[in-house]
Design a protein around this motif. Structure first.
Motif, PDB file in Angstrom:
ATOM      1  N   PRO A 103      -5.574 -12.819  -5.635  1.00  0.00           N
ATOM      2  CA  PRO A 103      -5.536 -11.393  -5.330  1.00  0.00           C
ATOM      3  C   PRO A 103      -6.251 -11.116  -4.014  1.00  0.00           C
ATOM      4  CG  PRO A 103      -7.078 -11.851  -7.109  1.00  0.00           C
ATOM      5  CD  PRO A 103      -6.368 -13.127  -6.804  1.00  0.00           C
ATOM      6  N   SER A 104      -5.669 -10.243  -3.200  1.00  0.00           N
ATOM      7  CA  SER A 104      -6.325  -9.889  -1.946  1.00  0.00           C
ATOM      8  C   SER A 104      -7.214  -8.673  -2.198  1.00  0.00           C
ATOM      9  CB  SER A 104      -5.294  -9.591  -0.872  1.00  0.00           C
ATOM     10  OG  SER A 104      -4.491  -8.518  -1.271  1.00  0.00           O
ATOM     11  N   PRO A 105      -8.316  -8.580  -1.441  1.00  0.00           N
ATOM     12  CA  PRO A 105      -9.187  -7.425  -1.627  1.00  0.00           C
ATOM     13  C   PRO A 105      -8.432  -6.139  -1.302  1.00  0.00           C
ATOM     14  CG  PRO A 105     -10.189  -9.065  -0.181  1.00  0.00           C
ATOM     15  CD  PRO A 105      -8.791  -9.490  -0.438  1.00  0.00           C
ATOM     16  N   ALA A 106      -8.831  -5.086  -1.921  1.00  0.00           N
ATOM     17  CA  ALA A 106      -8.211  -3.796  -1.659  1.00  0.00           C
ATOM     18  C   ALA A 106      -8.466  -3.410  -0.210  1.00  0.00           C
ATOM     19  CB  ALA A 106      -8.788  -2.749  -2.600  1.00  0.00           C
ATOM     20  N   PRO A 107      -7.470  -2.827   0.452  1.00  0.00           N
ATOM     21  CA  PRO A 107      -7.668  -2.437   1.850  1.00  0.00           C
ATOM     22  C   PRO A 107      -8.908  -1.571   2.058  1.00  0.00           C
ATOM     23  CG  PRO A 107      -5.365  -2.239   1.263  1.00  0.00           C
ATOM     24  CD  PRO A 107      -6.117  -2.552  -0.007  1.00  0.00           C
ATOM     25  N   GLU A 108      -9.206  -0.704   1.115  1.00  0.00           N
ATOM     26  CA  GLU A 108     -10.377   0.159   1.297  1.00  0.00           C
ATOM     27  C   GLU A 108     -11.674  -0.653   1.268  1.00  0.00           C
ATOM     28  OE1 GLU A 108     -11.989   3.072   2.838  1.00  0.00           O
ATOM     29  OE2 GLU A 108      -9.846   3.163   2.464  1.00  0.00           O
ATOM     30  N   ALA A 109     -11.707  -1.722   0.488  1.00  0.00           N
ATOM     31  CA  ALA A 109     -12.888  -2.599   0.467  1.00  0.00           C
ATOM     32  C   ALA A 109     -13.050  -3.294   1.817  1.00  0.00           C
ATOM     33  CB  ALA A 109     -12.768  -3.621  -0.652  1.00  0.00           C
ATOM     34  N   ASP A 110     -11.942  -3.693   2.428  1.00  0.00           N
ATOM     35  CA  ASP A 110     -12.009  -4.307   3.759  1.00  0.00           C
ATOM     36  C   ASP A 110     -12.499  -3.297   4.791  1.00  0.00           C
ATOM     37  OD1 ASP A 110     -11.176  -6.864   3.011  1.00  0.00           O
ATOM     38  OD2 ASP A 110      -9.052  -6.353   3.260  1.00  0.00           O
ATOM     39  N   ARG A 111     -11.966  -2.094   4.746  1.00  0.00           N
ATOM     40  CA  ARG A 111     -12.413  -1.055   5.689  1.00  0.00           C
ATOM     41  C   ARG A 111     -13.908  -0.784   5.523  1.00  0.00           C
ATOM     42  NH1 ARG A 111      -7.474   1.043   4.083  1.00  0.00           N
ATOM     43  NH2 ARG A 111      -5.936   1.059   5.741  1.00  0.00           N
ATOM     44  N   PRO A 150      -4.429  -9.241   6.050  1.00  0.00           N
ATOM     45  CA  PRO A 150      -5.580  -9.573   5.209  1.00  0.00           C
ATOM     46  C   PRO A 150      -6.759 -10.191   5.965  1.00  0.00           C
ATOM     47  CG  PRO A 150      -3.782 -11.110   4.829  1.00  0.00           C
ATOM     48  CD  PRO A 150      -3.251 -10.039   5.738  1.00  0.00           C
TER      49      PRO A 150
END
Length: 157
Positions: free
Chosen positions: A28-36, A112
């Protein structure tokens, strides 16, 4: 399969089945908001380091690599050590550093492992308030999100 099901339907069904299995096997890839948020955390840590006069801690936001590219003032520096030397030469004292603020941050994930950040910087010093724009290319690395390219410009006084 029942005889009344067409062969094209059977192919589509098998394809959907294998795509479903394949997508379930990916990490699973991290949620985009977690990356931001992680990228914003790097920038927040940089501002805090700068405002306590710690240029080396400020530089922790950059990838420690010879391929780091820093463009500003009509010149390009390559490598983490060269960028550090440039900051130390340009800001030799706490008074020269002033107080840094980043504003109007726009974090755009490109995938990602990469992101562009657009923003505005401002220094508040006793005698002036220089400001300008920046564009940062962040890459996800083993140590987390780090800047690998920085293009910073100063606004006209």
């Amino acid at each position: 399969m029942p005889r009344f099901v067409s062969s094209s339907f059977q192919i589509a069904l098998f394809a959907a089945f294998f795509v479903g299995i394949g997508s379930g096997c990916r990490a699973p890839s991290p949620a985009p908001e977690a990356d931001r948020a992680a990228i914003r955390d790097v920038l927040t840590a940089q501002v805090a380091a700068w405002n306590r006069g710690d240029i080396e801690a400020f530089m922790d936001g950059y990838a420690r690599t010879d391929s780091l590219r820093f463009a500003s003032g009509g010149s390009v520096q390559r490598g983490w050590a060269a960028a550090l030397e440039r900051y130390q030469a340009s800001y030799p004292s706490r008074a020269a550093m002033g107080t840094l603020a980043f504003q109007q941050l726009d974090v755009r994930l490109l995938g990602p492992t990469s992101a562009l950040v657009f923003g505005r910087w401002q220094l508040t010093r006793a005698s002036d308030t220089p400001s300008g724009l920046f564009t940062l290319l962040f890459m996800r690395r083993a140590e987390g999100w780090r800047i690998v390219h920085d293009h910073t410009s100063a606004a006209s006084p």
